[in-house]
Enzyme design. Structure first.
Site, mmCIF file in Angstrom:
data_model
loop_
_atom_site.group_PDB
_atom_site.id
_atom_site.type_symbol
_atom_site.label_atom_id
_atom_site.label_comp_id
_atom_site.label_asym_id
_atom_site.label_seq_id
_atom_site.Cartn_x
_atom_site.Cartn_y
_atom_site.Cartn_z
ATOM 1 N N ASP A 81 -25.477 -37.764 -22.355
ATOM 2 C CA ASP A 81 -25.889 -37.526 -23.728
ATOM 3 C C ASP A 81 -27.158 -36.700 -23.763
ATOM 4 O OD1 ASP A 81 -26.744 -39.601 -26.550
ATOM 5 O OD2 ASP A 81 -25.581 -37.771 -26.404
ATOM 6 N N ASP A 91 -22.674 -43.987 -30.737
ATOM 7 C CA ASP A 91 -23.854 -44.777 -30.439
ATOM 8 C C ASP A 91 -23.633 -46.236 -30.764
ATOM 9 O OD1 ASP A 91 -26.079 -42.199 -31.638
ATOM 10 O OD2 ASP A 91 -25.191 -42.563 -29.687
#
Lengths: 232, 458
Positions: free
Chosen positions: B269, B376
């Site tokens: 990420d 997330d």
């Protein structure tokens, strides 16, 4: 009760929630470090020696208390900086939250976390089957644990206020008083299962701390009377 | 904030959706604001840019929408207020994100603790082909690392694929894909979940009732997510989907692989969002160039801002122009935290001008939401769920991970306010979570157990 405190006083304001969670985090970190020390000590010592283990445990507890207070101090420093930032950013030149409120919230954060860690496994086990004290231990285990936890949460809250106030005004004696109180309460818990020895003094200490914190926060007997009698 | 997309691999189909993060949420707004109020939009954008709000992306795309209505009055005072508002809004935004993340985690933990199905090992996804039932530790470690590599490469491939599709404007394909995956998620996974919960609590339910319930749930979900719907309902559905996805992951990822994957995903990420050639960054930049909203799917938005024009006619015009973008996040100023969601489609709700706001003041209050990608949510919940499922310290570990993730989220949002551009939401939180999980499980647990045994208090 602590949860009620949380709901009524903290849940409204997002800033307080953040401070609360950060306070819990700091307590957690202090716990982590102290358990690390204890773990190392235990692993490097003889596991069969009962007295040594007990001694190590006591050492661990004391050390943990000291660490908690140290982290409270660190948290205070952080909050001071944050307040300066908030003041700079706010519209009318004063911070949206005062240091006393922060002290209160930080205390609650610490208290909630410590209470949660003390109680939650107990609660989970309490849901399951079993008998309390079947091996000859006290039957009041759950009850006393609950009371002890509650008193500890409240104490943390009051200690937070006292501690921050002491740091603000540089009354070192206040800070040392908090530390000594904390050590005393933890030490008293060594008297368990002789509950009289641990619970009663703890409650007394809590009452004293409550009164002290109340006075420090600007309360007075007059205010109290007015509040209780619902005068305007 | 970028949250990357995770492919949700279900054992059934490789319906992986990657939604990369979207940092600049409001690209579209300027575009059609231009049509409506060019001058104001210009001012608004300029002024939005200055706004410190955490929700602004540097491109100021988000600001555009809202700003236009307010521009004339605010221009002068904005500069000063910008700084002030940062923190004031900052705390509110953080809470707006805390609540859904907390809810998602609570749902996942509650399910894990009560429903046995999700902690049984019944096989693995095809994306983690190596088994962990090997006798030696080294072999197990190797297998988990290999699993991770496979998973991450699948994710990378999917992300690049999505970015390419987006670049070449194959919108229909993307929408179709997202719709398909959300369909599957809403119906199939809900069916499985409901079945397991009913089994656990020994509640009998006949098929027609089940069919009715699931049909209603799924249909309303599809409408809410992809089209219009009340904000709360949409948020609730997004949370449900994230929780379901996280449960699937918890069940089907083998132990060590799960932890290594979590670590690797946060590194990925970080790179995908911050490196200039990262796929997610390219996605964001492309969307910003075109002044389009980055994929509306797979993002959780904490507030809806309606870009309502000052005058009524504007509203109507705006409403119409919003339709083509089904997942458009119009008028939202938030920073986005793009994330991938595994085959989840969370379309941003098209801002429906439910309340035609014609005054600046009203518009003022609605501003500033924060966006967080659904990926997330999923990974946070996976971390906490795994902690609840596998830790022997039970609740202490879970609680510690929970607090760690929340603090990570706080810090990330703080960084977002400072940097004002898309940021990866995973790394900090996941790092904290992992550290706390492993340390609490191994260090704190024996300490607390001993303390509780002697009933000592610290």
């Amino acid at each position: 009760p602590a949860f009620g405190l949380f709901l009524f006083t903290i849940a409204r304001d997002p800033l307080r929630i953040i401070i609360l969670i950060a306070g819990a985090f700091f307590w957690l970190v202090s716990l982590l470090l102290s358990s690390l020390i204890w773990f190392i000590a235990v692993k490097s010592s003889d596991p069969r020696d009962e007295r040594l283990q007990k001694g190590l445990l006591i050492f661990g507890v004391m050390f943990s208390v000291l660490l908690q207070e140290a982290f409270r101090f660190l948290y205070y420093k952080l909050l001071r900086k944050a307040i300066e930032g908030l003041v700079a950013l706010s519209e009318d030149g004063c911070s949206p939250i005062s240091i006393q409120q922060m002290a209160y919230v930080a205390g609650v954060g610490f208290g909630l976390m410590s209470g949660a860690f003390s109680m939650i496994n107990l609660l989970a086990d309490a849901l399951g089957p079993g008998t309390v004290g079947i091996h000859g231990d006290s039957q009041l285990y759950f009850l006393t644990s609950a009371f002890m936890t509650m008193v500890l949460i409240f104490l943390h809250t009051f200690w937070g206020i006292l501690f921050f106030h002491g740091c603000e005004h540089r009354h070192w004696w206040e800070i040392t008083a908090v530390v000594v109180m904390h050590l005393t309460v933890s030490g008293l818990s060594f008297c368990n299962p002789l509950y009289v020895g641990s619970l009663v003094p703890s409650y007394l200490l809590m009452a004293a701390a409550a009164a002290w914190a109340y006075l420090l926060s600007g309360g007075s007997a007059q205010n109290l009377r007015r509040f209780l009698l619902c005068e305007s | 904030m970028i949250t990357f997309m995770n492919n949700s691999d279900s054992e059934e189909e490789p319906c992986n959706e990657r939604t990369s993060l979207m940092s600049a949420e409001s690209p579209p707004v300027p575009s059609y604001q231009d049509g409506l109020q060019t001058s104001e939009a210009g001012e608004a954008q300029a002024h939005r840019k200055r706004r410190a709000g955490s929700s602004r992306s540097p491109n100021n795309t988000a600001g555009g929408e809202r700003a236009d209505t307010r521009v004339p009055v605010r221009e002068s005072t904005l500069e000063n207020e910008e700084e002030e508002l940062t923190l004031k809004y900052g705390a509110k935004h953080v809470i707006m994100l805390f609540v859904p993340v907390t809810l998602c985690m609570i749902v996942v933990v509650a399910t894990i603790k009560s429903v046995r199905f999700y902690t049984e090992k019944n096989g693995q996804l095809i994306y983690t082909p190596f088994s962990e039932d090997t006798p030696s530790v080294g072999q197990r470690l190797l297998n988990s690392v290999l699993n991770t590599i496979v998973m991450i490469s699948v994710i990378i491939v999917m992300t690049v694929f999505l970015v390419l599709l987006y670049k070449y404007r194959c919108y229909k394909f993307i929408h179709g894909w997202l719709i398909l995956s959300s369909l599957m998620l809403l119906f199939l996974f809900t069916y499985i979940y409901l079945g397991e919960v009913l089994k656990t609590y020994n509640v009998a339910m006949d098929y027609p009732t089940l069919l009715l319930v699931i049909w209603n749930f799924g249909a309303v979900g599809m409408i809410c997510i992809h089209w219009k719907g009340p904000l709360q309902l949409q948020q609730a559905y997004l949370i449900m989907i994230s929780a379901l996805m996280a449960l699937v992951f918890i069940k089907y990822l083998p132990e060590w692989s799960a932890w290594v994957i979590l670590g690797a995903i946060s590194i990925y990420d970080l790179m995908a969002v911050l490196c200039p050639k990262g796929p997610l960054r390219m996605l964001v930049e492309t969307a910003q160039e075109r002044n389009e909203p980055i994929f509306p799917a797979l993002i959780y938005s904490s507030a809806m801002m309606w870009t309502v024009g000052m005058a009524k006619p504007d509203t109507a015009a705006r409403g119409q122009s919003q339709q083509p973008w089904d997942a458009a996040e119009d008028g939202r100023e938030h920073h986005r935290i793009p994330s991938h969601t595994d085959s989840q489609m969370s379309e941003m709700r098209s801002p429906v001008p439910t309340h035609p706001i014609t005054s600046l003041e009203e518009l003022e209050e609605e501003e500033r939401g924060v966006k967080l990608g659904l990926g997330d949510f999923i990974f946070y919940s996976v971390l906490v769920g795994k902690a609840a499922a596998t830790a022997s310290g039970d609740w202490n570990t879970t609680l510690a991970c929970f607090v760690a993730i929340l603090i990570g989220l706080c810090l990330t949002l703080l960084l977002l306010a400072v940097f004002k551009k898309a940021l990866p939401a995973l790394p900090i939180s996941i790092t904290f979570g992992l550290i706390f999980y492993f340390s609490t499980d191994n260090l704190v647990r024996p300490f607390m157990d001993t303390l509780a045994f002697h009933q000592l208090y610290i």
